[in-house]
Design a protein around this motif. Structure first.
Motif, mmCIF file in Angstrom:
data_model
loop_
_atom_site.group_PDB
_atom_site.id
_atom_site.type_symbol
_atom_site.label_atom_id
_atom_site.label_comp_id
_atom_site.label_asym_id
_atom_site.label_seq_id
_atom_site.Cartn_x
_atom_site.Cartn_y
_atom_site.Cartn_z
ATOM 1 N N UNK A 66 -25.258 -9.600 24.363
ATOM 2 C CA UNK A 66 -25.393 -11.038 24.641
ATOM 3 C C UNK A 66 -24.936 -11.347 26.067
ATOM 4 N N UNK A 67 -23.848 -10.713 26.499
ATOM 5 C CA UNK A 67 -23.416 -10.912 27.887
ATOM 6 C C UNK A 67 -24.498 -10.464 28.865
ATOM 7 N N UNK A 68 -25.098 -9.337 28.552
ATOM 8 C CA UNK A 68 -26.169 -8.826 29.419
ATOM 9 C C UNK A 68 -27.371 -9.773 29.391
ATOM 10 N N UNK A 69 -27.650 -10.316 28.212
ATOM 11 C CA UNK A 69 -28.767 -11.258 28.078
ATOM 12 C C UNK A 69 -28.522 -12.496 28.937
ATOM 13 N N UNK A 70 -27.276 -12.983 28.926
ATOM 14 C CA UNK A 70 -26.959 -14.119 29.805
ATOM 15 C C UNK A 70 -27.256 -13.755 31.258
ATOM 16 N N UNK A 116 -22.780 -20.688 30.779
ATOM 17 C CA UNK A 116 -22.624 -19.989 29.502
ATOM 18 C C UNK A 116 -21.636 -20.812 28.680
ATOM 19 N N UNK A 117 -21.997 -21.081 27.426
ATOM 20 C CA UNK A 117 -21.142 -21.906 26.564
ATOM 21 C C UNK A 117 -20.334 -21.018 25.619
ATOM 22 N N UNK A 118 -19.023 -21.103 25.724
ATOM 23 C CA UNK A 118 -18.152 -20.317 24.844
ATOM 24 C C UNK A 118 -17.374 -21.215 23.897
ATOM 25 N N UNK A 119 -17.267 -20.770 22.648
ATOM 26 C CA UNK A 119 -16.284 -21.400 21.778
ATOM 27 C C UNK A 119 -14.933 -20.866 22.216
ATOM 28 N N UNK A 150 -15.989 -14.307 29.677
ATOM 29 C CA UNK A 150 -16.080 -14.868 31.034
ATOM 30 C C UNK A 150 -15.684 -13.911 32.144
ATOM 31 N N UNK A 151 -14.732 -13.012 31.869
ATOM 32 C CA UNK A 151 -14.326 -12.079 32.934
ATOM 33 C C UNK A 151 -15.505 -11.354 33.594
ATOM 34 N N UNK A 152 -16.449 -10.772 32.813
ATOM 35 C CA UNK A 152 -17.509 -9.981 33.453
ATOM 36 C C UNK A 152 -18.295 -10.780 34.489
ATOM 37 N N UNK A 153 -18.431 -12.086 34.240
ATOM 38 C CA UNK A 153 -19.233 -12.911 35.150
ATOM 39 C C UNK A 153 -18.442 -13.364 36.360
ATOM 40 N N UNK A 154 -17.122 -13.254 36.261
ATOM 41 C CA UNK A 154 -16.262 -13.687 37.355
ATOM 42 C C UNK A 154 -15.755 -12.473 38.137
ATOM 43 N N UNK A 155 -15.225 -11.481 37.426
ATOM 44 C CA UNK A 155 -14.601 -10.332 38.105
ATOM 45 C C UNK A 155 -15.442 -9.060 37.995
ATOM 46 N N UNK A 156 -16.455 -9.077 37.139
ATOM 47 C CA UNK A 156 -17.253 -7.863 36.942
ATOM 48 C C UNK A 156 -16.552 -6.826 36.060
ATOM 49 N N UNK A 180 -23.874 0.242 35.396
ATOM 50 C CA UNK A 180 -24.601 -0.844 36.050
ATOM 51 C C UNK A 180 -24.557 -2.160 35.289
ATOM 52 N N UNK A 181 -24.221 -2.132 34.004
ATOM 53 C CA UNK A 181 -24.205 -3.387 33.229
ATOM 54 C C UNK A 181 -23.232 -4.411 33.820
ATOM 55 N N UNK A 182 -22.016 -3.967 34.084
ATOM 56 C CA UNK A 182 -21.003 -4.914 34.558
ATOM 57 C C UNK A 182 -21.354 -5.431 35.956
ATOM 58 N N UNK A 183 -21.938 -4.561 36.772
ATOM 59 C CA UNK A 183 -22.379 -5.008 38.100
ATOM 60 C C UNK A 183 -23.455 -6.086 37.954
ATOM 61 N N UNK A 184 -24.314 -5.908 36.943
ATOM 62 C CA UNK A 184 -25.355 -6.919 36.717
ATOM 63 C C UNK A 184 -24.768 -8.270 36.337
ATOM 64 N N UNK A 185 -23.648 -8.251 35.639
ATOM 65 C CA UNK A 185 -23.048 -9.506 35.170
ATOM 66 C C UNK A 185 -22.239 -10.212 36.266
ATOM 67 N N UNK A 186 -21.674 -9.408 37.143
ATOM 68 C CA UNK A 186 -20.730 -9.928 38.133
ATOM 69 C C UNK A 186 -21.312 -11.120 38.913
ATOM 70 N N UNK A 187 -20.610 -12.235 38.829
ATOM 71 C CA UNK A 187 -21.003 -13.410 39.626
ATOM 72 C C UNK A 187 -22.137 -14.243 39.052
ATOM 73 N N UNK A 188 -22.669 -13.845 37.903
ATOM 74 C CA UNK A 188 -23.885 -14.500 37.410
ATOM 75 C C UNK A 188 -23.587 -15.690 36.509
ATOM 76 N N UNK A 189 -22.926 -16.678 37.035
ATOM 77 C CA UNK A 189 -22.701 -17.905 36.255
ATOM 78 C C UNK A 189 -22.342 -19.033 37.216
ATOM 79 N N UNK A 190 -22.812 -20.247 36.911
ATOM 80 C CA UNK A 190 -22.493 -21.397 37.770
ATOM 81 C C UNK A 190 -21.426 -22.292 37.151
#
Ligand code: GBH
Length: 485
Positions: free
Chosen positions: A199-203, A221-224, A254-260, A282-292
């Motif tokens: 799901x993180x990768x899908x985001x 990304x919406x988290x409970x 949220x960490x993967x999208x902020x810190x990778x 490569x998965x975590x690199x793909x996530x890094x930074x990908x959120x507004x």
């Protein structure tokens, strides 16, 4: 010294939220394909009362008057979700023009009333055809999601700025594949962790695909949230228990999208359940930074402790407290020695506690840990609402809940948290997943026989909050509802 402001900032967005399967109905109309929730509801014993979203609030046929009601309430924003199987019945291949036209109508009408649409792409209604091919256990679904997201950006990107990819990946993964209490009803810790990662990768892949269409979209990304506090703060073991829950519930989303990176304790704490071979180079690199921005859905607070003697009974208690059904597994991989303490104080119909201070603390925590803009994308409570003889629904408990929690948002803003909006859950009573129609979260009451909508006292009170952009005292709710403007 910081002080809490009296009113919300001018550009703060107040609104309400819903989700496709919970309100639409029209499950076999307009070319919609089946979703995993249609299947789950048709499986005996899964949903209270054997309920399903076949009709729900019939929003599929009543969306125009529902939007007029939103305008009357004074909503500045409306968060809703697109049913993937309505716009792409099989989840791959052909898109369905009728389904796309349905959401086009909604978006146009919202905009004509000056209401900002906030669109969620996935609020749990996965096309059944994708589940038949492995669902979220498969990377095929991850890539299909990015294709769907790209198409939605192409269709609606000129009119919708605010997008959320996934609603609550924690629930989709750990309740759907771990506890088995939500569709697709698997109960396997290793699967749940794999799905969470997918799901993180899908985001991340949806984020990139949509940005290629329009760089100016604001994609979140919406988290409970769970707010695990250690039962005994001086106990290292209790603190470790809280860290484990925090990693699974919050920081892994949220960490993967902020810190990778995934939180440090996550892999070691679950190594006895899975080898994590689904985490590829490569998965975590793909996530890094990908959120507004991050969406926060908040309901209740939690206290946990280390308990090596925890038996089957306490596991069930923690699961039940989450509104899940007896006999289900725990939604917490690696919790063999972690116990959720029973909630205390005033409890809602869901059995959840009322704790605005934990909400405030969580907003500050997300602000500190991510540095991203925050939207409260859901907050609300279920009560045993009754229609009085004079036709009023005197939901004072709900008004009190909102009063405390909207106040917590204002306090967090005063302390520097970058919170930019608040969406009440929910606009109207709706299909509450495994709880069926038994639990009511709406500020508007829905009669499930006549499908009539009726404003509860909380709706009149919320209307006044939006008018004043301030936390209106609870005491005014009665008068506001008695003599609507
Ligand atoms: C949201 O899920 C959903 O997005 C929405 O569709 C749903 O209708 C709404 O909430 C109400 O349920 O362990 O007792 O402290 C919320 C899922 C609910 C999961 C609170 C964690 C903790 C309750 N979350 N729960 S408890």
């Amino acid at each position: 010294m910081t002080t809490t402001p009296q009113t919300f900032p001018d550009d703060f967005l107040f609104g309400a939220a819903t989700a496709s399967y919970q309100i639409e109905g029209g499950a076999r109309e307009g070319g919609r394909g089946p979703s995993i929730w249609d299947t789950f509801c048709a499986t005996p014993g899964k949903v209270v009362g054997g309920d399903s979203g076949d009709v729900a609030c019939d929003h599929f046929h009543r969306w125009e008057e529902d939007i007029d009601m939103m305008a009357e309430l004074g909503l500045q924003a409306y968060r809703f979700s697109i049913a993937w199987p309505r716009v792409q019945p099989l989840g791959t291949g052909e898109f369905n023009a009728e389904g796309i036209a349905f959401y086009r109508g909604i978006i146009d009408r919202l905009k004509s009333k000056g209401i900002t649409p906030m669109v969620t792409l996935y609020h749990w209604d996965l096309p059944q055809a994708l589940d038949d091919q492995g669902g979220w256990l498969s990377r095929g679904t991850v890539d299909a999601f990015a294709v769907y997201a790209r198409r939605m950006a192409e269709e609606f990107g000129a009119d919708v700025d605010m997008w959320a990819t996934l609603n609550e990946p924690w629930v989709a993964a750990f309740v759907g594949y771990g506890a088995g209490a939500h569709a697709p009803g698997h109960a396997d810790d290793a699967e749940a962790l794999q799905v969470a990662h997918h799901l993180n990768l899908a985001h991340a892949r949806a984020y990139r695909a949509m940005k290629e269409v329009r760089g100016d979209l604001r994609i979140g990304l919406v988290n409970n949230c769970h707010t695990p506090r250690p039962w005994d703060p001086s106990s290292e073991a209790d603190r470790a228990a809280a860290d484990h829950i925090d990693a699974l519930a919050n920081t892994m989303f949220h960490d993967p999208f902020v810190t990778g990176e995934y939180p440090a304790v996550l892999l070691p704490n679950t190594a006895h359940l899975t080898d994590w071979s689904f985490l590829q180079d490569g998965d975590l690199e793909e996530m890094h930074g990908q959120v507004d921005w991050f969406g926060v859905n908040y309901y209740a607070s939690h206290v946990v402790r280390h308990n090596p003697n925890k038996g089957q009974e306490t596991t069930k208690l923690a699961t039940l407290a989450d509104g899940h059904k007896a006999g289900a597994n725990s939604p917490w991989p690696g919790d063999e020695e972690i116990e959720f303490m029973p909630p205390t104080g005033k409890l809602t119909e869901m059995g959840w506690n009322v704790d605005p201070s934990a909400f405030h603390a969580h907003l500050i925590k997300i602000h500190r840990e991510t540095g991203k803009p925050i939207y409260v994308t859901e907050n609300g409570s279920a009560w045993n609402d009754q229609i009085d003889e004079d036709g009023r629904v005197r939901d004072t408990d709900r008004v009190e809940y909102f009063h405390g929690h909207i106040g917590a948002v204002l306090k967090a803003i005063g302390e520097g948290a970058d919170v930019r909006g608040y969406m009440a859950w929910s606009l109207m009573d709706n299909f509450e997943w495994a709880q069926g129609y038994a639990k009511r979260f709406g500020i508007v009451h829905v009669d499930y026989d006549s499908l009539e909508r009726r404003w509860k006292d909380s709706a009149y009170w919320y209307q006044e909050v939006l008018r004043q952009r301030a936390v209106v005292p609870v005491e005014q709710a009665d008068a506001l509802a008695a003599t609507p403007p």
